[in-house]
Write a protein that holds these residues in place. Structure first.
Motif, PDB file in Angstrom:
ATOM      1  N   LEU A 223       1.099  -4.547   0.024  1.00  0.00           N
ATOM      2  CA  LEU A 223       0.747  -3.573  -1.010  1.00  0.00           C
ATOM      3  C   LEU A 223       1.926  -2.671  -1.345  1.00  0.00           C
ATOM      4  O   LEU A 223       2.189  -2.400  -2.520  1.00  0.00           O
ATOM      5  CB  LEU A 223      -0.468  -2.754  -0.572  1.00  0.00           C
ATOM      6  CG  LEU A 223      -1.786  -3.528  -0.563  1.00  0.00           C
ATOM      7  CD1 LEU A 223      -2.860  -2.738   0.150  1.00  0.00           C
ATOM      8  CD2 LEU A 223      -2.213  -3.874  -1.980  1.00  0.00           C
TER       9      LEU A 223
ATOM     10  N   GLY B 124       1.913  -0.453  -4.208  1.00  0.00           N
ATOM     11  CA  GLY B 124       0.684   0.148  -3.695  1.00  0.00           C
ATOM     12  C   GLY B 124      -0.603  -0.488  -4.163  1.00  0.00           C
ATOM     13  O   GLY B 124      -1.681  -0.027  -3.807  1.00  0.00           O
ATOM     14  N   LYS B 125      -0.520  -1.551  -4.963  1.00  0.00           N
ATOM     15  CA  LYS B 125      -1.724  -2.156  -5.521  1.00  0.00           C
ATOM     16  C   LYS B 125      -1.516  -3.655  -5.673  1.00  0.00           C
ATOM     17  O   LYS B 125      -0.421  -4.090  -6.008  1.00  0.00           O
ATOM     18  CB  LYS B 125      -1.990  -1.549  -6.896  1.00  0.00           C
ATOM     19  CG  LYS B 125      -3.256  -1.993  -7.568  1.00  0.00           C
ATOM     20  CD  LYS B 125      -3.362  -1.502  -9.013  1.00  0.00           C
ATOM     21  CE  LYS B 125      -3.487  -0.010  -9.110  1.00  0.00           C
ATOM     22  NZ  LYS B 125      -3.788   0.434 -10.499  1.00  0.00           N
TER      23      LYS B 125
ATOM     24  N   TRP C 243      -6.892  -4.454  -4.594  1.00  0.00           N
ATOM     25  CA  TRP C 243      -6.732  -3.631  -3.400  1.00  0.00           C
ATOM     26  C   TRP C 243      -5.699  -2.577  -3.724  1.00  0.00           C
ATOM     27  O   TRP C 243      -4.692  -2.842  -4.389  1.00  0.00           O
ATOM     28  CB  TRP C 243      -6.261  -4.462  -2.227  1.00  0.00           C
ATOM     29  CG  TRP C 243      -7.247  -5.496  -1.757  1.00  0.00           C
ATOM     30  CD1 TRP C 243      -8.551  -5.620  -2.125  1.00  0.00           C
ATOM     31  CD2 TRP C 243      -7.004  -6.531  -0.830  1.00  0.00           C
ATOM     32  NE1 TRP C 243      -9.127  -6.677  -1.478  1.00  0.00           N
ATOM     33  CE2 TRP C 243      -8.200  -7.254  -0.672  1.00  0.00           C
ATOM     34  CE3 TRP C 243      -5.886  -6.927  -0.104  1.00  0.00           C
ATOM     35  CZ2 TRP C 243      -8.297  -8.341   0.186  1.00  0.00           C
ATOM     36  CZ3 TRP C 243      -5.987  -8.010   0.740  1.00  0.00           C
ATOM     37  CH2 TRP C 243      -7.189  -8.709   0.892  1.00  0.00           C
ATOM     38  N   GLU C 244      -5.928  -1.353  -3.244  1.00  0.00           N
ATOM     39  CA  GLU C 244      -5.004  -0.267  -3.563  1.00  0.00           C
ATOM     40  C   GLU C 244      -4.928   0.713  -2.397  1.00  0.00           C
ATOM     41  O   GLU C 244      -5.958   1.084  -1.825  1.00  0.00           O
ATOM     42  CB  GLU C 244      -5.476   0.443  -4.832  1.00  0.00           C
ATOM     43  CG  GLU C 244      -4.527   1.465  -5.357  1.00  0.00           C
ATOM     44  CD  GLU C 244      -4.950   2.002  -6.714  1.00  0.00           C
ATOM     45  OE1 GLU C 244      -4.189   2.845  -7.235  1.00  0.00           O
ATOM     46  OE2 GLU C 244      -6.002   1.623  -7.248  1.00  0.00           O
TER      47      GLU C 244
ATOM     48  N   LYS D 175      -8.293   2.247  -0.948  1.00  0.00           N
ATOM     49  CA  LYS D 175      -9.323   2.876  -1.774  1.00  0.00           C
ATOM     50  C   LYS D 175     -10.590   2.027  -1.738  1.00  0.00           C
ATOM     51  O   LYS D 175     -10.518   0.799  -1.700  1.00  0.00           O
ATOM     52  CB  LYS D 175      -8.849   2.997  -3.222  1.00  0.00           C
ATOM     53  CG  LYS D 175      -7.778   4.028  -3.415  1.00  0.00           C
ATOM     54  CD  LYS D 175      -7.429   4.160  -4.889  1.00  0.00           C
ATOM     55  CE  LYS D 175      -6.389   5.245  -5.084  1.00  0.00           C
ATOM     56  NZ  LYS D 175      -6.039   5.413  -6.515  1.00  0.00           N
TER      57      LYS D 175
END
Length: 74
Positions: free
Chosen positions: A9, A14-15, A71-72, A61
């Motif tokens: 990530l 980050g995502k 996904w983050e 999250k």
């Protein structure tokens, strides 16, 4: 697995979608997966469970059951 997900990530700002993170893991940890015995046959399933654990820990999250969100990192 959790460490690898976080790395993937971070490498993707980050995502990322599960398939992108799985690709990152395979590209960076293929040798370890191949030499890990049965993990070679279950690792993509294990990655999804590890992601869920990261959500429980507040590192990812929440997605509230939705499948249309990547996904983050939280």
């Amino acid at each position: 697995m959790k460490k690898w997900i976080i790395e993937g990530l971070k490498a993707n700002n980050g995502k990322g979608w599960p398939k992108e993170i799985s690709k990152y893991i395979w590209e960076n940890y293929e040798a370890q997966l191949k030499s890990s015995g049965d993990l070679l046959y279950t690792w993509q399933y294990d990655v999804r469970w590890a992601a869920q654990k990261l959500r429980y820990e507040g590192i990812l999250k929440p997605v509230n059951g939705r499948r249309d969100l990547p996904w983050e990192l939280a």
